[in-house]
Motif scaffolding. Structure first.
Motif, PDB file in Angstrom:
ATOM      1  N   SER A   1      26.266 131.167  57.143  1.00  0.00           N
ATOM      2  CA  SER A   1      26.379 131.970  55.929  1.00  0.00           C
ATOM      3  C   SER A   1      25.381 133.126  55.986  1.00  0.00           C
ATOM      4  CB  SER A   1      26.097 131.090  54.715  1.00  0.00           C
ATOM      5  OG  SER A   1      25.760 131.917  53.605  1.00  0.00           O
TER       6      SER A   1
ATOM      7  N   HIS B   1      36.866 134.088  54.771  1.00  0.00           N
ATOM      8  CA  HIS B   1      36.586 134.492  53.387  1.00  0.00           C
ATOM      9  C   HIS B   1      37.446 135.673  52.941  1.00  0.00           C
ATOM     10  CE1 HIS B   1      34.021 137.839  54.785  1.00  0.00           C
ATOM     11  NE2 HIS B   1      34.011 138.258  53.555  1.00  0.00           N
TER      12      HIS B   1
ATOM     13  N   ASP C   1      24.943 135.077  53.400  1.00  0.00           N
ATOM     14  CA  ASP C   1      24.307 135.057  52.076  1.00  0.00           C
ATOM     15  C   ASP C   1      23.088 134.136  52.066  1.00  0.00           C
ATOM     16  OD1 ASP C   1      26.178 136.776  51.121  1.00  0.00           O
ATOM     17  OD2 ASP C   1      27.452 135.240  50.213  1.00  0.00           O
ATOM     18  N   LYS C   2      23.198 133.023  52.779  1.00  0.00           N
ATOM     19  CA  LYS C   2      22.069 132.077  52.806  1.00  0.00           C
ATOM     20  C   LYS C   2      21.085 132.403  53.924  1.00  0.00           C
ATOM     21  CE  LYS C   2      24.802 128.221  50.947  1.00  0.00           C
ATOM     22  NZ  LYS C   2      25.641 127.096  51.401  1.00  0.00           N
TER      23      LYS C   2
ATOM     24  N   GLY D   1      29.636 134.436  61.925  1.00  0.00           N
ATOM     25  CA  GLY D   1      29.719 134.677  60.490  1.00  0.00           C
ATOM     26  C   GLY D   1      31.060 135.304  60.160  1.00  0.00           C
TER      27      GLY D   1
END
Lengths: 222, 222
Positions: A35, A209, A37-38, A9
């Motif tokens: 991810s 990111h 977030d997912k 990640g």
């Protein structure tokens, strides 16, 4: 074609350790970005190899190793003579690397762990400016120790070459900077950071990111 | 006569790791027992070699290594062919040991760390029985993972011989028992514990203050 797969990640310090070791040892691997977030760490791909549902998750043929430090040690042992040596074979040099490698865990554990959870949860404890100040002071005291170590070392955290101690230390420093730490207050750490930022293994593994988003200013007073 | 000195405290899990490794590798050392109650970790003897003022603190001639896992790795490397081998030379066997060795840190970190501080401080959070129950459930879930690993292993935590994974795992289990954990609910861990308790290295390093004092009943419902 490779038998090595790493689920990772972006921005995870443990994942970054594993990736630095893979790059430094010149191991070809298939990186699978998940991810957070997912909630993909709990997805079937990761869970198949790592019942804890965490990353890094690393599969190397029929070997599965998921703890970041275990992955690093495993790669150094398996690819002993390949890429850069991360653990010196001289026993005294190795002792220095081992000491700093594990000691780096304190930078997170003592310096940041409580504070980061409080900051992320917007904890009411931090409404009290004195509490926030005390937490930042603990982090600052920890950083001063490392500032001292870098005064007498020779460019890297445990001597004159990049070792397992840097694999452990560098991602934490970069994470602190991402959270707003001002390195100008720590000139030796700053020099170290500026030097390492351009290292090929670091550039190849920089959290994607982070490139096109801004970090936090949480640690600006540390 | 030996050049190796270990400062240690009774009941400290990190100290116990270092002592197990010293015993397993058949290293002669001068053990210096410090008192936590008297704050002797901040005394001049320890501080001279360990500015963090913590134990274990280990001096081996002109080498100083203080982080418990660094001490273990250092001893295994330096005394490669002496005593019991704690890290297998077969790469696949070593992968299993490394995975469990580092994974054992979760038993403390996820299962016990928050709870133990709350219990020691008699935290008001634990007045809420639901909170206490939830914390004990997390510990129990963690223990069930290890119960499963021991189902398929062969007597030790990572196979059929005592390794670095046991150096990390055993002292934590013993500490949990000292805090009141009832192992009859975890039959594989119980069998493992009963087997290891009589191992010479374990007997030689058993926390002396545990012998003539009773522990806690804090974890009796975990």
């Amino acid at each position: 074609m490779t038998d090595s797969i790493l689920w990772w990640g972006s921005g995870s310090v443990p994942c970054w350790r594993a990736m630095l070791a893979l790059e430094e040892k010149r191991v070809k691997y298939d990186g699978r970005l998940i991810s957070f977030d997912k909630n993909e760490t709990k997805g079937p791909d990761v869970m198949k190899y790592n019942p804890r549902g965490e990353v890094p998750t690393f599969v190397d043929g029929d070997v599965v190793v998921n703890e970041s430090m275990a992955i690093c040690d495993y790669l150094e042992f398996k690819y002993n003579d390949q890429g850069n040596r991360l653990l010196p074979t001289d026993v005294k040099e190795r002792a220095v690397v081992l000491q700093r490698q594990y000691e780096a865990l304190n930078l997170f554990k003592k310096g940041l762990e409580q504070l980061i959870y409080e900051l992320m949860e917007d904890s009411p404890d931090l409404q009290d400016q004195e509490t926030l100040k005390a937490r930042l002071q603990v982090l600052s005291d920890e950083l001063k120790l490392w500032e001292g170590y870098l005064q007498t070392s020779e460019g890297y955290i445990a001597g004159q070459s990049f070792t397992m101690a840097d694999v452990m230390f560098f991602p934490l420093v970069a994470f602190l900077v991402r959270l707003g730490l001002q390195l100008k207050k720590y000139p030796n750490i700053n020099k170290y950071y500026e030097n390492l930022v351009t290292r090929p293994s670091v550039k190849a593994t920089w959290p994607p990111h982070w490139v096109d988003s801004v970090g936090k200013d949480w640690l600006k007073d540390a």
